[in-house]
Enzyme design. Structure first.
Site, short mmCIF file in Angstrom:
data_model
loop_
_atom_site.label_atom_id
_atom_site.label_comp_id
_atom_site.label_asym_id
_atom_site.label_seq_id
_atom_site.Cartn_x
_atom_site.Cartn_y
_atom_site.Cartn_z
CD GLU A 81 36.75 56.93 -9.07
OE1 GLU A 81 36.20 55.95 -9.58
OE2 GLU A 81 37.44 57.72 -9.70
NE ARG B 200 34.34 52.50 -3.81
CZ ARG B 200 33.54 52.18 -2.82
NH1 ARG B 200 33.81 51.17 -2.05
NH2 ARG B 200 32.45 52.87 -2.59
CB CYS B 201 40.98 54.18 -8.80
SG CYS B 201 42.34 54.96 -9.62
CD GLN C 234 33.15 47.06 -13.01
OE1 GLN C 234 33.99 46.34 -12.53
NE2 GLN C 234 33.24 48.39 -12.92
#
Ligand code: CDP
Length: 789
Positions: free
Chosen positions: A742, A372-373, A222
């Protein structure tokens, strides 16, 4: 936000279909595992069956006898090049391959290099490793007890399993406020270890070209630029300089934070390619992915808010034990070992707060990734939203009224929280009221009272979360010293088409579409005429990558700023073409015209052509710009979710009957993509709330290591999500946008947990840890004597 562009141009606000989907839905995406290079070798990894054991012998003879096997790589092999340990993102150290002992089940022990995937797997199965079992520590609380076996024996002076202590806020003021509170409630909350379980597992193809001394690595990352720099810093001593390293992130099948860390497999593949001069492919299988890659959450929290009798929240005190596994490989900004957990005062105007976190080593895989945070925000939101509900129930107040009373009010923004954050904007009551209307809150309350009288178990749960995304202002945010800005570089071609490259990397979020829409909004060039590229360090401008919903707040802003630079130059060219003063020109997306003479105009396409064919004397040719955007603040998206559950008194099953989600991410670039992000995010919030957990037995055997045990929800379990939005633009973002990726994962679990506790409150149930599985609820029903006959 009113639409400024036509559907043909598709600037901000248009629900344009995703440009990337024609290739994805036809199976024509290019993922790492699709790559085939001539002479490519394959790597497979031998993993430990023990959670803590000394390695007494590794015998490679049988493996080397397998046809196609070329080499067995061990920690000893890598130690010759001082590559057997590597730094983690939190400046701890992690084994690439062990020399002395293994620290968790499924840890890499050796790697087998072969001419085919199958030969590599057969070779890995034939490597014989002798272990001497050591005492295992899986419970972080026990790990802190005096006399617990010290796990990091590689650290000379380490005498215990404590990694760090971190605290934030005003302890004295908080203690005082809690002592003076009319009502306090204290609750232990465990937020269990979970895994991102993306469809694509991790992997890479490393290719060291010996002639040009250039390393190219196609990898599931990523953050390609940061990885390139880390590789250069870690392997500079074996001749890998940064200009000789190219990292390419091709299409990625879901990242969710799990593809930020550097895993040993990547490093071994690189080492194997450098040693052999051949391309080397390493791709994890599903079980390796679940068992060995970085985990998320695993926070043991003790929270205690205080309030006045009238329902005013006054203070919040939190103590947390963070289980990091055998090394602290969390993906957090360097300054904050517990991430942004200190946004835990949430949407409420609390005057005093104090938070403490202690990091602990255990015999489990390392990590602490931002699943996702935005760096531990999920843990923070779950805590404050559970505690808000608990306090409301304790006070006998409706949880909605309690929230409305305590929210930070619109006129208080920009709002400085008790823990030091400056919230940029918000209208929390607006979102909650909209959710209440959409779900028919008052009617549901009446229905619940009727049902309760009949003995049915129905619950209504609210979560009014505040997010904190877009790391970050570089004065506070860096990873390994790299400041957290992001970038966009635009080139307009002579015929008015364009290419733009970014330092971020989409993993399914649709950047090829939304970035093009931002540029279409700013320049008036149709989004379909703008090609977006990310993920190649040889071509893209430097950036810190995509995670923590930072792409829109950082790279999205960079796109707007770079486009405005282009617009400035375009104005000069237009003035030259129209023989008018720059100040007399009026811009509307795609065109400059002369004030008062609208038919005297030049389109952006005509201007682009002139930039290469007829630009003013003394001006450089071309139409290009780059921006490295360092945001002045984070953005604070928010939302209110309301969930209705029915509990089956026979089986303990929790059924989510309705779920209304009202989100606010400021100005929306593409409403269809935002809705998709919310749908996916809600499902990823449902998952840990009801199903997913990676647990360990007392000797460190992983219990959630395959999809048989790790229950990812399917379409069958997933309810119909009912979504909506409010719009509160960010005052400092050039487009008024906030991140959104998120929000739903962060906000959803508390709404579900609150609904379950609400359904059981009258029985005396005060809290249930997630995942709220049927056996857990069944036991509660049995203990409270309300099982159906
Ligand atoms: O960093 P990441 O892309 O995961 O998260 P994000 O910035 O929240 O964006 C997720 C997707 O939603 C991207 O395609 C964004 O461009 C899009 N988005 C949007 O259309 N409008 C917003 N206000 C925020 C995000």
């Amino acid at each position: 936000m009113a639409l400024r562009t036509s559907p043909e141009v598709s600037g901000m606000g248009h629900a344009m279909k995703r440009k990337e989907d024609p290739r994805f839905i036809r199976g024509k995406g290019n993922y790492v595992d699709d790559l085939q290079l001539p002479g490519m070798l394959y790597l497979d990894i031998v993993r430990s069956p023990f959670a803590h054991a000394k390695i007494t012998r590794i015998d490679s003879a049988k493996a080397l006898a397998v046809p196609g096997v070329l080499a067995v790589i061990t920690g000893e092999t890598l130690a010759q090049y001082n590559l057997h340990w590597m730094p983690t993102l939190m400046s701890d150290t992690q084994m690439v391959l062990p020399v002395e002992k293994v620290m968790y089940q499924a840890q890499e022990v050796a790697a087998v290099l072969a001419t085919s995937r199958y030969a590599a797997a057969d070779g890995a199965a034939a490597v014989e490793v002798q272990y001497e079992a050591l005492p295992v520590v899986v419970d972080p609380k026990k790990a802190l007890e005096p006399g617990a076996p010290v796990l990091r024996t590689d650290k000379k002076d380490k005498k215990d399993n404590h990694i760090w202590h971190w605290e934030w806020g005003d302890r004295a003021a908080t203690d005082r406020a809690i002592a003076e509170a009319d009502v306090t409630v204290k609750q232990d909350i465990y937020i269990p270890r979970v895994h991102v379980a993306s469809i694509e597992t991790c992997g890479c193809v490393a290719h060291f070209d010996k002639v040009n001394e250039k390393l190219t690595v196609w990898m599931t990352t990523q953050a390609p630029h940061a990885i390139r720099t880390v590789f250069a810093l870690v392997a500079g001593h074996v001749g890998l300089a940064e200009h000789k390293i190219r990292i390419i992130s091709p299409d990625i099948g879901g990242g969710f934070g799990g593809k930020v860390p550097v895993y040993p497999g990547y490093v071994i593949a690189v080492a194997a390619s450098v040693l052999t001069g051949k391309p080397v492919k390493w791709i994890e299988d599903r079980m390796e992915n679940l068992q060995a890659d970085s985990f998320a959450r695993d926070y043991h929290i003790s929270a205690e808010p205080g309030a006045r009798k009238d329902g005013t929240l006054t203070a919040l005190r939190i103590k947390t034990i963070a289980d990091h596994g055998y090394t602290d490989a969390a993906a957090n900004p360097s300054k904050f070992p517990a991430g942004l957990f200190h946004v835990c005062t949430g949407s409420y105007d609390l005057k005093a707060a104090h938070v403490e976190v202690d990091g602990v080593y255990t015999n489990k895989p390392p990590g602490g990734i931002a699943y996702r945070c935005s760096f531990r925000v999920t843990e923070a939101v779950h805590t404050i939203e559970r505690m808000a509900d608990l306090m409301a129930h304790e006070l006998g107040m409706d949880p909605a009224d309690f929230r409305l009373k305590n929210f930070v009010k619109p006129e208080q923004f920009p709002y400085k929280s008790a823990l030091g954050w400056e919230y940029d904007s918000g209208n929390y009551a607006g979102a909650l009221q909209k959710a209440m209307e959409q779900i028919g809150y008052a009617e549901l309350k009446r229905e619940q009272a009727d049902k309760r009288a009949r003995g049915d178990l129905m619950g209504i749960g609210i979560s009014s979360f505040t997010e904190i995304v877009g790391a970050g202002p570089s004065k506070h945010f860096d990873i390994l010293g790299l400041k957290m800005f992001d970038s966009c570089e635009i080139r307009i071609h002579p015929t008015g088409k364009a290419i733009a490259r970014f330092g971020t990397k989409s993993q399914g979020q649709g950047h090829e579409t939304t970035y093009a829409q931002i540029l279409a909004e700013e320049l008036g060039i149709p989004a379909k005429d703008i090609q977006i590229e990310e993920g190649d360090t040889d071509t893209a401008p430097y950036g810190l990558g995509t995670y923590a919903s930072r792409s829109t707040p950082t790279a999205g802003a960079a796109a707007a700023v770079a486009a405005r630079k282009i617009q400035d130059k375009a104005r000069k060219i237009a003035a030259h073409l129209l023989e008018a003063a720059e100040g007399d020109l009026v811009w509307e997306p795609g065109k400059f015209s002369v004030k008062g003479a609208p038919d005297k105009s030049k389109t952006i396409q005509e201007i682009a052509f002139a930039a290469y064919t007829n630009h003013p004397q003394g001006m450089e040719a071309g139409l290009e710009a780059v921006s490295y955007y360092d945001p002045p603040n984070l953005t604070y998206p928010f939302g209110s979710y309301i969930c209705v559950v029915d509990i089956d008194r026979g089986t303990g099953e929790v059924k989510v009957r309705r779920f209304v989600a009202i989100d606010d991410c400021g100005n929306i670039i593409n409403p269809m993509i935002v809705q998709g992000q919310i749908h996916g995010g809600l499902t990823m919030g449902l998952a840990p709330a009801l199903y997913e957990e990676i647990s360990y037995d007392e000797i460190g055997n992983v219990q959630g290591g395959s999809f048989i045990d790790y229950l990812v929800p399917t379409a069958v379990e997933t309810p119909k999500w009912e979504t909506g939005h409010t719009v509160t633009p960010s005052p400092h973002h050039p487009l008024g946008a906030k991140g959104v990726g998120e929000s739903a994962t962060v906000g959803a679990p508390a709404a579900i947990a609150n609904a379950v506790v609400d359904a059981l409150w009258h029985l005396g149930v005060r809290h249930v840890d997630i995942p709220i599985t049927p056996p857990k609820v069944w036991k509660l029903l049995r203990d409270h004597g309300v099982m159906a006959e």
